[in-house]
Design an enzyme around this catalytic site. Structure first.
Site, PDB file in Angstrom:
ATOM      1  N   ASN A 199      -8.619 -10.270   2.436  1.00 41.21           N
ATOM      2  CA  ASN A 199      -8.457  -9.045   3.269  1.00 41.21           C
ATOM      3  C   ASN A 199      -9.767  -8.732   3.850  1.00 41.21           C
ATOM      4  OD1 ASN A 199      -9.749  -8.243   1.050  1.00 41.21           O
ATOM      5  ND2 ASN A 199      -8.063  -6.579   0.344  1.00 41.21           N
ATOM      6  N   ASN A 205       0.663  -1.254  -0.005  1.00 40.52           N
ATOM      7  CA  ASN A 205       0.058  -0.027   0.037  1.00 40.52           C
ATOM      8  C   ASN A 205       0.680   1.588   0.035  1.00 40.52           C
ATOM      9  OD1 ASN A 205      -2.541  -1.468   0.283  1.00 40.52           O
ATOM     10  ND2 ASN A 205      -1.824  -1.785   2.243  1.00 40.52           N
ATOM     11  N   CYS A 262      -5.530  -7.615  -4.133  1.00 39.46           N
ATOM     12  CA  CYS A 262      -6.071  -6.205  -4.755  1.00 39.46           C
ATOM     13  C   CYS A 262      -6.838  -6.892  -6.220  1.00 39.46           C
ATOM     14  CB  CYS A 262      -5.066  -5.349  -4.855  1.00 39.46           C
ATOM     15  SG  CYS A 262      -5.794  -3.769  -5.878  1.00 39.46           S
ATOM     16  N   GLY A 263      -7.983  -6.802  -6.168  1.00 36.62           N
ATOM     17  CA  GLY A 263      -8.753  -7.168  -7.286  1.00 36.62           C
ATOM     18  C   GLY A 263      -8.483  -6.419  -8.641  1.00 36.62           C
ATOM     19  N   CYS A 311     -12.075  -0.344  -5.665  1.00 36.61           N
ATOM     20  CA  CYS A 311     -11.557  -1.888  -5.006  1.00 36.61           C
ATOM     21  C   CYS A 311     -12.182  -2.932  -5.173  1.00 36.61           C
ATOM     22  CB  CYS A 311     -11.479  -1.435  -3.391  1.00 36.61           C
ATOM     23  SG  CYS A 311     -10.902  -2.547  -2.434  1.00 36.61           S
ATOM     24  N   HIS A 339     -13.019  -6.810   5.056  1.00 34.94           N
ATOM     25  CA  HIS A 339     -13.831  -5.673   4.849  1.00 34.94           C
ATOM     26  C   HIS A 339     -15.060  -5.468   5.695  1.00 34.94           C
ATOM     27  CE1 HIS A 339     -12.138  -5.203   0.787  1.00 34.94           C
ATOM     28  NE2 HIS A 339     -11.835  -6.395   0.889  1.00 34.94           N
ATOM     29  N   GLU A 372      -9.957   2.718   2.062  1.00 37.32           N
ATOM     30  CA  GLU A 372      -8.987   1.214   2.144  1.00 37.32           C
ATOM     31  C   GLU A 372      -7.954   1.268   3.386  1.00 37.32           C
ATOM     32  OE1 GLU A 372      -7.714  -0.950  -1.308  1.00 37.32           O
ATOM     33  OE2 GLU A 372      -8.522   0.657  -2.705  1.00 37.32           O
ATOM     34  N   ASN A 394     -10.756  -2.586   5.430  1.00 37.87           N
ATOM     35  CA  ASN A 394     -11.081  -1.716   4.390  1.00 37.87           C
ATOM     36  C   ASN A 394     -12.885  -1.372   4.582  1.00 37.87           C
ATOM     37  OD1 ASN A 394      -8.652  -2.048   2.829  1.00 37.87           O
ATOM     38  ND2 ASN A 394      -9.589  -4.196   3.260  1.00 37.87           N
ATOM     39  N   GLY A 402     -13.171  -5.013  -2.456  1.00 40.14           N
ATOM     40  CA  GLY A 402     -14.298  -4.439  -2.023  1.00 40.14           C
ATOM     41  C   GLY A 402     -15.661  -4.468  -2.735  1.00 40.14           C
TER      42      GLY A 402
END
Length: 276
Positions: free
Chosen positions: A149, A62, A71-72, A216, A151, A207, A189, A219
């Site tokens: 990750n 990050n 990370c998509g 995201c 959310h 994020e 996130n 996300g």
């Protein structure tokens, strides 16, 4: 250091070809290159590295130097990079990430990848559905979803103080309070969601480690899962973010989420990193 700037609906990263380049201190490099005034400008740094178990490995950081798990939007650009730059020659590939292997289907037009479908894996519910949480002076409700990750998904119509629309949302104030809340020991996130109908959702995201970003991918997947679990949308919907729209589908039988969206190469260059 040679680099390539890429973006997926505005979620932008600096990419380094780890098959050819070595970055000694990627955390420090991420902080430097991400600076939009004195560096290149990005949401972080992604290294594309050799892998013993997949076609390549994605190592992401990050903008504050913290390491990211997945990370998509970033992984779609990894798929585009390795195909367009000749590291792979096939359109079905596997990428190793800190949250496991991810399968990518590359959509090619005129010899270049313009969109990617990612098997994002299974969403994991990490809270009660609509779990109450005290943030500042108000109690909100969120649905926790892990996509490798963490959310926290919050629906705007369940919190009067957030305003009725995303444009009224003071994300820079509320986002950090969720990110650092004691409920989330590894930080979180947070997605704030406005449901338009059962096939169309709008969202903004804060994020961890980066602040508000234009998009995201994990996300958006978490939002679709939370919407379905709260019976607000169908298992397939268009998720509209500030940078663009992603198509998310939850195959309930296989318990897998699939994300489809664009990947764009912006420019390439070379930058001298500060000496340690």
């Amino acid at each position: 250091m040679k680099f390539t700037k890429m973006q997926g609906i505005g979620n932008d990263y600096v990419y380094v070809n780890g098959f050819e380049e070595t970055v000694e201190d990627p955390a420090a490099a991420a902080v430097f290159v991400s600076n939009r005034n004195f560096g290149i400008g990005s949401d972080g740094l992604i290294l594309i590295l050799p892998s013993e178990t997949a076609d390549c490995r994605m190592d992401m950081y990050n903008m504050d130097g913290s390491r990211g798990a997945m990370c998509g939007n970033g992984i779609r650009c990894v798929g585009k990079y390795v195909y367009d730059h000749g590291i792979v020659t096939k359109t079905e590939i596997d990428v190793e990430t800190a949250s496991g292997l991810r399968h990518l289907s590359l959509h090619v037009s005129d010899g270049k990848v313009d969109a990617v479908t990612v098997d994002m894996g299974s969403p994991v519910l990490t809270s009660e559905i609509g779990e109450p949480i005290r943030v500042g002076e108000e109690t909100f409700r969120f649905t926790g979803i892990s996509m490798g990750n963490p959310h926290a998904v919050v629906f705007l119509d369940e919190a009067e103080s957030l305003g009725g629309s995303l444009t009224e949302l003071k994300l820079s104030e509320i986002g950090p309070k969720f990110e650092t809340h004691e409920r989330f020991p590894d930080r979180v996130n947070t997605e704030f969601v406005q449901v338009l109908d059962r096939k169309h959702v709008k969202m903004r995201v804060w994020e961890r480690g980066s602040g508000e970003t234009l998009a995201c991918g994990t996300g958006a997947c978490a939002v679709l899962a939370a919407c379905v679990l709260n019976d607000r949308t169908d298992p397939e919907a268009q998720i509209e973010l500030l940078g663009g729209t992603l198509s998310i589908r939850w195959d309930r039988k296989a318990d897998k989420l699939y994300m489809t969206g664009p990947a764009v190469e912006v420019f390439s260059g070379e930058i001298e990193l500060p000496k340690r």
